[in-house]
Design a protein around this motif. Structure first.
Motif, mmCIF file in Angstrom:
data_model
loop_
_atom_site.group_PDB
_atom_site.id
_atom_site.type_symbol
_atom_site.label_atom_id
_atom_site.label_comp_id
_atom_site.label_asym_id
_atom_site.label_seq_id
_atom_site.Cartn_x
_atom_site.Cartn_y
_atom_site.Cartn_z
ATOM 1 N N LYS A 35 -65.637 21.993 34.230
ATOM 2 C CA LYS A 35 -65.863 20.766 34.502
ATOM 3 C C LYS A 35 -65.507 19.947 33.600
ATOM 4 N N CYS A 36 -65.328 20.606 32.304
ATOM 5 C CA CYS A 36 -64.507 19.513 31.294
ATOM 6 C C CYS A 36 -62.950 19.956 30.969
ATOM 7 N N GLU A 60 -73.911 20.813 28.018
ATOM 8 C CA GLU A 60 -72.506 20.315 28.019
ATOM 9 C C GLU A 60 -72.537 19.440 29.280
ATOM 10 N N TRP A 63 -72.303 16.328 27.411
ATOM 11 C CA TRP A 63 -71.066 16.130 26.944
ATOM 12 C C TRP A 63 -69.931 15.857 27.632
ATOM 13 N N CYS A 64 -69.778 16.400 28.906
ATOM 14 C CA CYS A 64 -68.636 16.264 29.765
ATOM 15 C C CYS A 64 -68.837 14.722 30.256
ATOM 16 N N ARG A 69 -66.308 17.764 24.071
ATOM 17 C CA ARG A 69 -66.235 19.246 24.165
ATOM 18 C C ARG A 69 -67.352 20.168 23.486
#
Length: 69
Positions: A35-36, A60, A63-64, A69
């Protein structure tokens, strides 16, 4: 699924040493999440314990959304 199987052949289960079947307590993780923008390739995969995978996945998700990342 083919990429996961390739990863398992290159890096057998840490718990059993086998490239097939269940791997109790371990899960395959994408180092850079899909997804990132991470690749669905064995080079972007690693084994993590179920607990560590859950923590990493939660981190994550934040973060995304922020473009990290």
């Amino acid at each position: 699924r083919n990429q996961v199987n390739a990863f398992k052949r290159m890096h057998p289960c840490p718990a059993t040493g086998r490239a097939t079947g269940a791997c109790g307590g371990w899960e395959i993780d994408h180092v850079v999440p899909l997804k990132c923008g991470g690749a669905d390739r064995p080079a972007n995969m690693q084994w993590l314990t179920k607990k560590a995978h859950k923590i990493k996945t939660k981190r994550e998700a934040r973060w995304c959304r922020k473009g990290k990342r």
